[in-house]
Design an enzyme around this catalytic site. Structure first.
Site, PDB file in Angstrom:
ATOM      1  N   ASP A  82      -3.069  23.075  -3.955  1.00 24.04           N
ATOM      2  CA  ASP A  82      -2.210  21.754  -3.752  1.00 24.04           C
ATOM      3  C   ASP A  82      -2.030  21.622  -2.497  1.00 24.04           C
ATOM      4  O   ASP A  82      -2.090  22.419  -1.435  1.00 24.04           O
ATOM      5  CB  ASP A  82      -0.870  22.228  -4.480  1.00 24.04           C
ATOM      6  CG  ASP A  82       0.009  20.945  -5.012  1.00 24.04           C
ATOM      7  OD1 ASP A  82       0.506  20.025  -4.133  1.00 24.04           O
ATOM      8  OD2 ASP A  82       0.201  20.847  -6.120  1.00 24.04           O
ATOM      9  N   ASN A  83      -1.678  20.318  -2.096  1.00 26.95           N
ATOM     10  CA  ASN A  83      -1.393  19.643  -0.773  1.00 26.95           C
ATOM     11  C   ASN A  83       0.079  19.377  -0.506  1.00 26.95           C
ATOM     12  O   ASN A  83       0.406  18.740   0.490  1.00 26.95           O
ATOM     13  CB  ASN A  83      -2.275  18.842  -0.299  1.00 26.95           C
ATOM     14  CG  ASN A  83      -1.850  17.223  -1.031  1.00 26.95           C
ATOM     15  OD1 ASN A  83      -1.215  17.488  -2.173  1.00 26.95           O
ATOM     16  ND2 ASN A  83      -2.361  16.256  -0.396  1.00 26.95           N
ATOM     17  N   ASN A  96      -6.249   8.262  -3.163  1.00 28.96           N
ATOM     18  CA  ASN A  96      -5.777   9.641  -3.396  1.00 28.96           C
ATOM     19  C   ASN A  96      -6.498  10.251  -4.758  1.00 28.96           C
ATOM     20  O   ASN A  96      -7.180  11.200  -4.876  1.00 28.96           O
ATOM     21  CB  ASN A  96      -4.333   9.924  -3.388  1.00 28.96           C
ATOM     22  CG  ASN A  96      -3.962  11.324  -3.505  1.00 28.96           C
ATOM     23  OD1 ASN A  96      -4.025  12.128  -2.707  1.00 28.96           O
ATOM     24  ND2 ASN A  96      -3.353  11.634  -4.813  1.00 28.96           N
ATOM     25  N   THR A 128      -3.385   9.735 -18.711  1.00 34.45           N
ATOM     26  CA  THR A 128      -2.223   9.304 -19.325  1.00 34.45           C
ATOM     27  C   THR A 128      -2.612   8.370 -20.539  1.00 34.45           C
ATOM     28  O   THR A 128      -3.644   7.619 -20.380  1.00 34.45           O
ATOM     29  CB  THR A 128      -1.349   8.339 -18.118  1.00 34.45           C
ATOM     30  OG1 THR A 128      -0.372   7.695 -18.674  1.00 34.45           O
ATOM     31  CG2 THR A 128      -2.507   7.306 -17.412  1.00 34.45           C
ATOM     32  N   SER A 168      -0.199  -0.864 -14.184  1.00 32.84           N
ATOM     33  CA  SER A 168       0.133  -0.407 -12.793  1.00 32.84           C
ATOM     34  C   SER A 168      -1.114  -0.127 -12.176  1.00 32.84           C
ATOM     35  O   SER A 168      -2.325   0.358 -12.676  1.00 32.84           O
ATOM     36  CB  SER A 168       1.299   0.534 -12.662  1.00 32.84           C
ATOM     37  OG  SER A 168       0.850   1.879 -12.992  1.00 32.84           O
ATOM     38  N   TYR A 185      -1.107   2.419 -10.447  1.00 32.82           N
ATOM     39  CA  TYR A 185      -1.422   4.215 -10.743  1.00 32.82           C
ATOM     40  C   TYR A 185      -2.164   4.214 -12.163  1.00 32.82           C
ATOM     41  O   TYR A 185      -3.162   5.161 -12.151  1.00 32.82           O
ATOM     42  CB  TYR A 185       0.020   4.729 -10.896  1.00 32.82           C
ATOM     43  CG  TYR A 185      -0.080   6.244 -11.782  1.00 32.82           C
ATOM     44  CD1 TYR A 185      -0.787   6.989 -11.514  1.00 32.82           C
ATOM     45  CD2 TYR A 185       0.452   6.083 -13.157  1.00 32.82           C
ATOM     46  CE1 TYR A 185      -0.975   8.239 -12.181  1.00 32.82           C
ATOM     47  CE2 TYR A 185       0.358   7.208 -13.855  1.00 32.82           C
ATOM     48  CZ  TYR A 185      -0.415   8.270 -13.339  1.00 32.82           C
ATOM     49  OH  TYR A 185      -0.622   9.450 -14.391  1.00 32.82           O
ATOM     50  N   HIS A 186      -1.753   3.585 -13.197  1.00 32.48           N
ATOM     51  CA  HIS A 186      -2.243   3.802 -14.442  1.00 32.48           C
ATOM     52  C   HIS A 186      -3.923   3.380 -14.320  1.00 32.48           C
ATOM     53  O   HIS A 186      -4.652   3.893 -15.208  1.00 32.48           O
ATOM     54  CB  HIS A 186      -1.479   2.984 -15.448  1.00 32.48           C
ATOM     55  CG  HIS A 186      -0.312   3.482 -15.854  1.00 32.48           C
ATOM     56  ND1 HIS A 186       0.996   2.910 -15.456  1.00 32.48           N
ATOM     57  CD2 HIS A 186       0.114   4.515 -16.596  1.00 32.48           C
ATOM     58  CE1 HIS A 186       1.728   3.814 -16.084  1.00 32.48           C
ATOM     59  NE2 HIS A 186       1.457   4.856 -16.638  1.00 32.48           N
ATOM     60  N   LYS A 234      -6.266   6.095 -13.433  1.00 29.90           N
ATOM     61  CA  LYS A 234      -6.556   6.971 -14.547  1.00 29.90           C
ATOM     62  C   LYS A 234      -7.540   6.322 -15.530  1.00 29.90           C
ATOM     63  O   LYS A 234      -8.353   7.108 -16.177  1.00 29.90           O
ATOM     64  CB  LYS A 234      -5.221   7.431 -15.394  1.00 29.90           C
ATOM     65  CG  LYS A 234      -4.429   8.478 -14.544  1.00 29.90           C
ATOM     66  CD  LYS A 234      -5.057   9.584 -13.994  1.00 29.90           C
ATOM     67  CE  LYS A 234      -4.061  10.425 -13.442  1.00 29.90           C
ATOM     68  NZ  LYS A 234      -4.869  12.093 -12.907  1.00 29.90           N
ATOM     69  N   VAL A 243      11.871   8.087 -17.739  1.00 29.24           N
ATOM     70  CA  VAL A 243      13.141   7.420 -18.193  1.00 29.24           C
ATOM     71  C   VAL A 243      14.353   8.547 -18.870  1.00 29.24           C
ATOM     72  O   VAL A 243      15.241   8.182 -18.643  1.00 29.24           O
ATOM     73  CB  VAL A 243      12.644   6.317 -19.339  1.00 29.24           C
ATOM     74  CG1 VAL A 243      12.035   6.827 -20.427  1.00 29.24           C
ATOM     75  CG2 VAL A 243      13.897   5.642 -19.772  1.00 29.24           C
ATOM     76  N   TYR A 246      17.191  -1.311 -20.523  1.00 33.41           N
ATOM     77  CA  TYR A 246      16.808  -2.485 -20.075  1.00 33.41           C
ATOM     78  C   TYR A 246      16.335  -3.222 -21.199  1.00 33.41           C
ATOM     79  O   TYR A 246      15.258  -2.836 -21.978  1.00 33.41           O
ATOM     80  CB  TYR A 246      15.641  -2.469 -19.139  1.00 33.41           C
ATOM     81  CG  TYR A 246      15.876  -1.725 -17.596  1.00 33.41           C
ATOM     82  CD1 TYR A 246      16.825  -1.915 -16.928  1.00 33.41           C
ATOM     83  CD2 TYR A 246      15.027  -0.530 -17.302  1.00 33.41           C
ATOM     84  CE1 TYR A 246      17.400  -1.317 -15.957  1.00 33.41           C
ATOM     85  CE2 TYR A 246      15.303  -0.014 -16.055  1.00 33.41           C
ATOM     86  CZ  TYR A 246      16.514  -0.196 -15.374  1.00 33.41           C
ATOM     87  OH  TYR A 246      16.974   0.450 -14.412  1.00 33.41           O
TER      88      TYR A 246
END
Length: 389
Positions: free
Chosen positions: A32-33, A120, A147, A182, A184-185, A188, A241, A258
């Site tokens: 890990d970092n 990353n 994911t 997104s 991020y998604h 993956k 959530v 929401y």
């Protein structure tokens, strides 16, 4: 013989490392970092549960569980020289790759963070895959937590990885199209494609574990001593959530649903996620279904409003008076989408669900009542106003 666990200081990586180490005599190398600690601090939040430094964690693991096979290496997997040295020194027969910047909202803050997230996450995975090829380690079982977000929200049941495409009367099995919502998604989705290519070109055995929204504060191993606790994020950016709802309940605020909140999302408990990764990591090669398998790491799909109502019901057991309120949805999404997702392969791995959502909510609230002051001190991090920053 060694097993490499990346992101081993994280929410999922740390309890997975403990369970794997408890079930094997192999050396378990933690990498890990400490990026997750830094990112959460950057957005002004903190883990609700105090988390020990890695040295204290490893000392406690040996003292409490008798685990003498854990070692830690600090380093950045986006650095190819570091990754190459890591692989050549330890020659792992299995890699459990949980390291990533995991927050969709964080990746959406601005272009800088979107670029950081993509660099990353993708660079680390590519360095590991190419490192296995370049150092004659292509028999190493590569397990990555991607994911379920790579699927988007299609109207048809989501398969466990592949899809059938038909054109001009001809049919073929194809990878599920990248429908991520997104930055991020999408990392993956790209990782899934890169792993598929690495399997095809290098022959690396791949388990693409598409992890659902994960809830929970502890596993049997982490619950044994406060020094072994895994982190618990409850802010808008890094807290899922269900965790934010529980934090709102602890702080005395209504749970913020929401829109209608009738859309269903895939969920899995921390306990069930850790068990699956452990079984895959320790599985005999002859028992694996294939050399490239996609698993939907999910136990069931739950609607947002059902989840809020369940937490509200369980809150009464802790003398918390919690209401559910609906707010205007800042996201562009179908608020009534009834997601269906196949998970037969993953359920065959774990055998049966170990913790349902109601039990998980009870465990979360039981933990968080001990840290209500921490949560209340950071309530601005999970209330709706954070979305306007």
């Amino acid at each position: 013989m060694s097993i490499l666990i990346t992101g081993a200081d994280g929410y999922l990586g740390w309890p997975t490392a403990l369970r794997i180490a408890s079930q094997t005599d192999d050396r378990v190398i933690l990498v890990d970092n400490f990026g997750r600690r830094n990112w959460v601090e950057e957005i002004g939040s903190v883990s609700a549960t105090p988390i020990s430094d890695i040295e204290t964690r490893i000392e406690a693991a040996e003292e409490v569980h008798g685990l003498s096979n854990l070692s830690f290496v600090e380093g950045d997997l986006t650095n190819k020289d570091f990754t190459d040295q890591l692989l050549t020194v330890h020659e792992p027969h299995t890699i459990v790759h949980t390291a990533a910047q995991p927050s969709a909202p964080y990746s959406q803050i601005n272009g800088e963070r979107a670029n950081y997230t993509q660099h990353n996450n993708l660079q680390a995975t590519r360095n590991l895959l190419w490192g296995l090829e370049e150092h004659d380690l292509t028999d190493t079982h590569f397990i990555e937590t991607t994911t379920t977000g790579v699927y988007g929200a299609p109207e048809f049941p989501i398969p466990e990885g592949g899809a059938v495409m038909e054109n001009q009367g001809e049919r073929d099995d194809v990878p599920f199209p990248a429908m991520a919502g997104s930055w991020y998604h999408l990392t993956k989705s790209h990782d899934a494609a890169n792993m598929r290519l690495a399997h095809k070109q290098f022959g690396i055995p791949i388990s693409d574990v598409r992890t659902a929204i994960t809830y929970g504060t502890e596993t049997d191993e982490t619950a044994a001593d406060p020094r072994l606790a895994t982190r618990f994020d409850f802010d808008y950016y890094f807290g899922v959530v269900s965790h934010r709802f529980c934090a709102q309940a602890i702080a005395g605020y209504p749970m913020t649903v929401y829109g209608k909140g009738e859309q269903r999302k895939p969920f899995i408990s921390l306990e069930d996620a850790v068990e699956g990764l452990t079984r895959l990591a320790l599985m005999d090669p002859d028992d694996r279904e294939d050399d490239h398998v996609v698993y939907n790491q999910v136990t069931r799909a739950i609607s947002i409003v059902e989840m809020a109502n369940t937490i509200a019901d369980v809150s009464a057991e802790f003398d918390l008076d919690v209401e559910v309120e609906h707010f205007e949805n800042p996201r562009d999404e179908d608020e009534t989408h009834k997601m269906e997702i196949e998970n037969e392969r993953y359920m065959n791995v774990i055998g049966e669900q170990r913790q349902d959502f109601e039990e998980g909510a009870r465990d979360i609230l039981g933990t968080l009542v001990e840290y209500d002051e921490t949560i209340k001190a950071h309530e601005d991090r999970f209330l709706p106003g954070v979305l306007t920053e």
